[in-house]
Design a protein around this motif. Structure first.
Motif, PDB file in Angstrom:
ATOM      1  N   ASP A  63      -8.281  -1.172   6.642  1.00  0.00           N
ATOM      2  CA  ASP A  63      -7.533  -0.091   7.774  1.00  0.00           C
ATOM      3  C   ASP A  63      -8.850   1.423   7.317  1.00  0.00           C
ATOM      4  OD1 ASP A  63      -7.263   2.114  10.024  1.00  0.00           O
ATOM      5  OD2 ASP A  63      -4.692   1.554  10.513  1.00  0.00           O
ATOM      6  N   PRO A  65      -9.489   4.248   7.917  1.00  0.00           N
ATOM      7  CA  PRO A  65      -8.619   5.839   8.390  1.00  0.00           C
ATOM      8  C   PRO A  65      -8.058   5.447   7.500  1.00  0.00           C
ATOM      9  CG  PRO A  65      -9.980   4.936  10.814  1.00  0.00           C
ATOM     10  CD  PRO A  65     -10.097   4.115   9.569  1.00  0.00           C
ATOM     11  N   ARG A  66      -6.963   5.099   7.138  1.00  0.00           N
ATOM     12  CA  ARG A  66      -5.851   4.888   6.575  1.00  0.00           C
ATOM     13  C   ARG A  66      -6.088   5.217   4.940  1.00  0.00           C
ATOM     14  NH1 ARG A  66      -0.937   4.515   7.424  1.00  0.00           N
ATOM     15  NH2 ARG A  66      -0.187   3.492   5.283  1.00  0.00           N
ATOM     16  N   ASP A  69      -6.623   8.785   4.813  1.00  0.00           N
ATOM     17  CA  ASP A  69      -5.982   9.337   4.618  1.00  0.00           C
ATOM     18  C   ASP A  69      -5.066   9.908   3.432  1.00  0.00           C
ATOM     19  OD1 ASP A  69      -6.511  10.322   7.488  1.00  0.00           O
ATOM     20  OD2 ASP A  69      -5.144   8.824   7.913  1.00  0.00           O
ATOM     21  N   ASP A 114     -15.678   8.463   0.226  1.00  0.00           N
ATOM     22  CA  ASP A 114     -15.611   7.722   1.573  1.00  0.00           C
ATOM     23  C   ASP A 114     -16.502   6.859   1.889  1.00  0.00           C
ATOM     24  OD1 ASP A 114     -13.157   8.514   2.662  1.00  0.00           O
ATOM     25  OD2 ASP A 114     -14.142  10.739   3.348  1.00  0.00           O
TER      26      ASP A 114
END
Length: 173
Positions: A63, A65-66, A69, A114
């Motif tokens: 995931d 986006p996780r 985060d 990222d």
């Protein structure tokens, strides 16, 4: 927003402003370091950083986006202590005037990468050769997000000669 952008076109590029970067190659992409203000997450991530001056954490999970985060949460925790947080990303484009990214007296630097598994080994090595990463007395924490652990061996190899602590942390979906 402070940033440093370096592009190599048809040869070697050098940029120096409290850090340096050397890019070799013909028409290769460069990277940009941008100072950011990470947002605290609802579920804080507090990695167990090794006692070394330079440490890297490979945050991986399906995931994306996780994982991003989780990186921001770990960075926000250090930012509350005055650490400077930078984002590194591959970029094609023209060079701009570099800005001072890390003020004198900063207690440390966090660099978030990222999608590190999308960086080539050469691109990752160039980021890791930046003088900012090796500034004596300046602790550096690298937070690299990825969907798999595939790039972790390259990261370990790139940091093998500088006695950096390298660990991995799975981020559940």
């Amino acid at each position: 927003m402070d940033e440093q952008r370096v592009v190599a076109r048809g040869g070697t590029a050098y940029a120096v402003m409290h850090a340096d970067l050397h890019i070799h190659g013909r028409g290769k992409a460069s990277y940009r370091l941008t100072r950011i203000e990470p947002q605290p997450a609802q579920t804080p991530v507090r990695p167990d950083w090794p006692g070394t001056r330079l440490a890297a954490l490979w945050l991986h999970g399906p995931d994306f986006p996780r994982t991003g985060d989780a990186a921001e949460a770990a960075a926000a925790d250090l930012a509350r202590s005055g650490w400077v947080v930078l984002s590194a990303r591959i970029e094609h484009g023209t060079a701009e005037h570099p800005a001072q990214l890390v003020p004198p007296g900063a207690p440390g630097v966090v660099i978030i990468v990222d999608g590190a598994d999308d960086w080539s080994v050469a691109e990752l090595c160039w980021l890791l050769s930046n003088a900012l990463v090796h500034e004596p007395g300046l602790p550096v924490r690298l937070l690299l997000t990825a969907s798999t652990m595939d790039g972790l061996p390259e990261l370990r190899a790139a940091l093998a000669n500088v006695q950096a602590g390298v660990s991995a942390l799975p981020v559940p979906a």
